[in-house]
Enzyme design. Structure first.
Site, PDB file in Angstrom:
ATOM      1  N   ASP A 156       0.804  -1.218   0.000  1.00 22.35           N
ATOM      2  CA  ASP A 156       0.000   0.000   0.000  1.00 22.35           C
ATOM      3  C   ASP A 156       0.839   1.271   0.000  1.00 22.35           C
ATOM      4  O   ASP A 156       0.393   2.323   0.447  1.00 22.35           O
ATOM      5  CB  ASP A 156      -0.972   0.006   1.185  1.00 22.35           C
ATOM      6  CG  ASP A 156      -2.074   1.042   1.039  1.00 22.35           C
ATOM      7  OD1 ASP A 156      -2.365   1.427  -0.100  1.00 22.35           O
ATOM      8  OD2 ASP A 156      -2.632   1.461   2.070  1.00 22.35           O
ATOM      9  N   ASP A 194      -3.391  -3.766  -5.526  1.00 22.00           N
ATOM     10  CA  ASP A 194      -2.662  -2.508  -5.756  1.00 22.00           C
ATOM     11  C   ASP A 194      -1.199  -2.647  -6.163  1.00 22.00           C
ATOM     12  O   ASP A 194      -0.578  -1.661  -6.547  1.00 22.00           O
ATOM     13  CB  ASP A 194      -2.706  -1.602  -4.516  1.00 22.00           C
ATOM     14  CG  ASP A 194      -4.090  -1.082  -4.228  1.00 22.00           C
ATOM     15  OD1 ASP A 194      -4.998  -1.332  -5.033  1.00 22.00           O
ATOM     16  OD2 ASP A 194      -4.275  -0.436  -3.198  1.00 22.00           O
ATOM     17  N   ASP A 347     -11.873   0.890   5.569  1.00 23.59           N
ATOM     18  CA  ASP A 347     -10.814   1.177   4.599  1.00 23.59           C
ATOM     19  C   ASP A 347      -9.590   1.790   5.262  1.00 23.59           C
ATOM     20  O   ASP A 347      -8.530   1.887   4.637  1.00 23.59           O
ATOM     21  CB  ASP A 347     -11.327   2.142   3.527  1.00 23.59           C
ATOM     22  CG  ASP A 347     -12.394   1.518   2.649  1.00 23.59           C
ATOM     23  OD1 ASP A 347     -12.210   0.377   2.215  1.00 23.59           O
ATOM     24  OD2 ASP A 347     -13.426   2.179   2.409  1.00 23.59           O
TER      25      ASP A 347
END
Length: 372
Positions: A156, A194, A347
């Site tokens: 991330d 991601d 989130d």
């Protein structure tokens, strides 16, 4: 998880990441490939509940998202087994706790608890045992589990879901341990949300990231029955599909079963199908994909900028559950709609009082369910 615009902002103000997505209800032809904004996808690092594959009432959420229907894609590797419904997740546990004195709310939460969703596997604990336990429960029911492998180094890009393996060698050992838990049984794996998109936009602390992902694909496929989709971000993130396709090729998409879109995001199914077909075209026109519809029933929040001091993509208000998981998409390259993000898990701690990424948030879960 962030995008280019978000990270630019976070350089100025820490973690003011991932700015808003465009208007809700973009219609066919308003391909997200042309969008100006780029949105990351925010994921979790904790397990999630699951449920049946089809035949459920779509509800208002799915209707708002223009539910897909039709025969499975030709050559779809997911045909033949219902998706795994694991009643041990937080939504099921919460619903059981509420049944005595909050029966109506418990019934609402069953919209989440009684549907198939992914189990997220990070770097904590004995990964082989974790994978074995989930796959074993699914095998006992004759169902197909969905796992998310989420432990890439510098995960991330150091934002809300930061973490991951400490080095490439540590990751190699981890993915082998992950694969060891499969033990030749059928499983779907969404690989490293991601990771590819972050590499494309330059947030890549390890120069061998794409090669590392290609190794991971090979390791997972060597188990014999793993169906692997490499995460490819979302339509509002990497708009240069040729560049994304090149990265996916380097990450081993030809060995995998395809790529995954919209993980933990809110972008409409229509935009994702348009974008997915464009990415597939850039890969030669035969590569299949899956879409996360877990929370996209209302699409993204219209407009730009933060919401109440937090990024638009992070725990946005007034969203809806999306279409239930199914392989009956009627699209020749879309293998499935899946719930990869577990609805009701945060989130990230994007505003005061919000839980950390991946933590169960009953109030948010109930809001999603009640509106759907």
């Amino acid at each position: 998880m962030t995008d280019t615009a978000a990270r630019a902002r976070s350089v100025v103000a820490a973690n003011a990441a991932r700015i808003g997505v465009g208007a809700l209800a973009a219609r066919l032809g308003t391909a997200a490939v042309t969008a100006v904004l780029l949105v990351g996808c925010g994921t979790t690092d904790t397990p999630a509940p699951s449920t049946p594959t089809g035949g459920q009432q779509p509800g208002r959420a799915a209707q708002n998202a223009s539910p897909l229907a039709g025969p499975p894609a030709p050559g779809n590797p997911l045909v033949g087994r219902p998706f795994f419904v694991d009643g041990t997740g937080p939504a099921a546990t919460q619903a059981a706790q509420w049944e005595a004195d909050r029966a109506a709310d418990a019934a609402e939460l069953r919209k989440i608890a009684d549907r198939p969703a992914a189990q997220w596997i990070g770097g904590e604990g004995d990964v082989t045992s974790k994978v074995d336990a989930v796959v074993g429960r699914a095998a006992a029911k004759g169902q197909l589990p969905l796992l998310v492998a989420y432990n890439i180094p510098h995960r991330d890009c150091g934002n809300f879901s930061a973490g991951g393996a400490g080095s490439s060698d540590e990751y190699r050992a981890w993915i082998h341990a992950f694969a060891a838990g499969v033990k030749g049984r059928p499983v779907i794996v969404v690989l490293e949300p991601d990771a590819v998109a972050h590499a494309v936009e330059g947030c890549n602390q390890e120069p061998d990231r794409l090669a590392l992902l290609a190794e991971a694909v090979s390791v997972l496929k060597s188990t014999g029955k793993a169906t692997v989709y490499i995460d490819a971000g979302n339509p509002r993130w990497i708009t240069d599909v040729k560049r994304l396709a090149t990265a996916l090729q380097q990450a081993g998409v030809a060995t995998a079963d395809g790529f995954a879109l919209n993980v933990a995001n809110f972008i409409t199914t229509t935009d994702n199908v348009t974008y997915g077909n464009a990415v597939s075209d850039a890969l030669g026109g035969k590569t299949h994909f899956v879409v996360d519809t877990s929370r996209n029933g209302a699409g993204p929040v219209p407009g730009n900028g933060d919401i109440n001091g937090g990024p638009r993509w992070c725990n946005p208000p007034d969203r809806l559950l999306g279409q239930a998981p199914t392989i009956e998409t009627g699209q020749p390259r879309l293998d499935a709609l899946l719930w990869v993000k577990r609805p009701g898990e945060s989130d990230g701690a994007c505003r005061p009082g919000e839980p950390e990424a991946g933590e169960w948030w009953p109030d948010y879960a109930l809001s999603l369910a009640k509106r759907s």
